[in-house]
Design a protein around this motif. Structure first.
Motif, short mmCIF file in Angstrom:
data_model
loop_
_atom_site.label_atom_id
_atom_site.label_comp_id
_atom_site.label_asym_id
_atom_site.label_seq_id
_atom_site.Cartn_x
_atom_site.Cartn_y
_atom_site.Cartn_z
N TRP A 125 0.84 -1.19 0.00
CA TRP A 125 0.00 0.00 0.00
C TRP A 125 0.87 1.24 0.00
N TYR A 126 0.43 2.24 -0.76
CA TYR A 126 1.15 3.51 -0.86
C TYR A 126 0.16 4.66 -0.70
N GLN A 127 0.68 5.75 -0.15
CA GLN A 127 -0.09 6.99 -0.06
C GLN A 127 0.55 8.01 -0.99
N GLY A 140 5.33 11.92 -5.14
CA GLY A 140 5.44 10.52 -5.48
C GLY A 140 4.79 9.66 -4.40
N PRO A 141 4.41 8.44 -4.75
CA PRO A 141 3.83 7.54 -3.75
C PRO A 141 4.80 7.27 -2.59
N GLN A 142 4.25 7.17 -1.39
CA GLN A 142 5.03 6.85 -0.20
C GLN A 142 4.58 5.49 0.32
N PHE A 143 5.55 4.62 0.57
CA PHE A 143 5.27 3.26 1.01
C PHE A 143 4.67 3.26 2.41
N ASP A 200 -4.61 13.18 5.98
CA ASP A 200 -4.69 11.84 5.41
C ASP A 200 -5.34 11.87 4.02
N SER A 201 -5.83 13.01 3.62
CA SER A 201 -6.41 13.15 2.29
C SER A 201 -5.32 12.88 1.25
N CYS A 216 -2.70 0.65 -4.25
CA CYS A 216 -2.36 -0.73 -3.93
C CYS A 216 -1.51 -1.28 -5.08
N ALA A 217 -0.45 -1.98 -4.74
CA ALA A 217 0.40 -2.61 -5.75
C ALA A 217 0.52 -4.09 -5.43
N SER A 218 0.43 -4.91 -6.45
CA SER A 218 0.61 -6.34 -6.22
C SER A 218 1.81 -6.85 -6.99
N SER A 219 2.40 -7.88 -6.47
CA SER A 219 3.57 -8.48 -7.09
C SER A 219 3.68 -9.92 -6.62
#
Lengths: 116, 115
Positions: B34-36, B42-45, B85-86, B91-94
């Motif tokens: 999951w990333y925010q 950029g996305p943050q893990f 939190d906005s 979601c990333a899958s691998s």
């Protein structure tokens, strides 16, 4: 600190030109890098990846170059098209055995605008 | 073959409330991260789940929690929502395997707005 960053936040090119997007990374333990394209309102889309045992990898119209000496990564897009307009991110993934296995660290991104 | 699917696509919550976001990984994948992504960043893990356990965690408070189910799908829960939190939650899958986690595929994200 640990970071993956981009030199240029914006890039404007004419359709048909070649585009080069740059990225610097600071963690010398990083050995796997990915370029993503993100269009407005969508999730990041995988473009191409490269492992540290390579210095160049080519895909369809895209080439990624890795210079481990200066910790620099670049994405080259040949014959850029309007559909290539998006935000481009480089991301770093760390090898197994480290505490950050499987965690992607993203840079801030570069906005690519392609003019017809 | 469906890719990564997330639900809902958009959500508006009030400060202090709790929210649950859902993710179904790409067929054949067993790992969900999951990333925010805040606007213009950029996305943050946030964290990663594999074999129904949290394997890695980023720099996020305990208000952020998750779960992975036997079918590999996952939930992200955020308690006591703050205005900050906005964001777009990705979601990333691998597929976990060998020395490297394979190419991560991202979903379209859930746009969370806290008012």
């Amino acid at each position: 600190g640990e970071s993956v960053g981009l030199h240029l936040p914006t890039l404007s090119v004419q359709e048909g030109d070649n585009s080069i997007i740059n990225c610097a990374y600071s963690n010398s333990a990083s050995d796997y890098f990915i370029w993503y394209k993100q269009e407005s309102g969508k999730g990041p889309q995988f473009i191409i990846d490269i492992r540290s045992n390579m210095d160049k990898r080519q895909g369809q119209r895209v080439t990624v170059l890795l210079n481990k000496t200066v910790k620099h990564l670049s994405l080259q897009i040949a014959a850029t098209q309007p559909g290539d307009s998006a935000v481009y991110f480089c991301a770093e993934n760390r090898p197994a055995g480290g505490t950050s296995y499987g965690k992607l660290t993203f840079g801030q991104g570069t906005i690519l605008t392609v003019h017809p | 073959d469906a890719g990564v699917t997330q639900s809902p696509t958009h959500l508006i919550k009030t400060r202090g409330q709790q929210v649950t976001l859902r993710c179904s990984p790409k067929s054949g994948h067993d790992t969900v991260s999951w990333y925010q992504q805040a606007l213009g960043q950029g996305p943050q893990f946030i964290f990663q789940y594999y074999e129904e356990e949290e394997r890695q965690r980023g720099n996020f408070p305990d208000r952020f929690s998750g779960h992975q189910f036997p079918n590999y799908s996952s939930e992200l829960n955020v308690n006591a929502l703050l205005l900050g939190d906005s964001a777009l939650y990705l979601c990333a899958s691998s597929l976990m395997g060998g020395a490297y986690n394979t190419e991560a595929f991202f979903g379209q994200g859930t746009r969370l707005t806290v008012v």
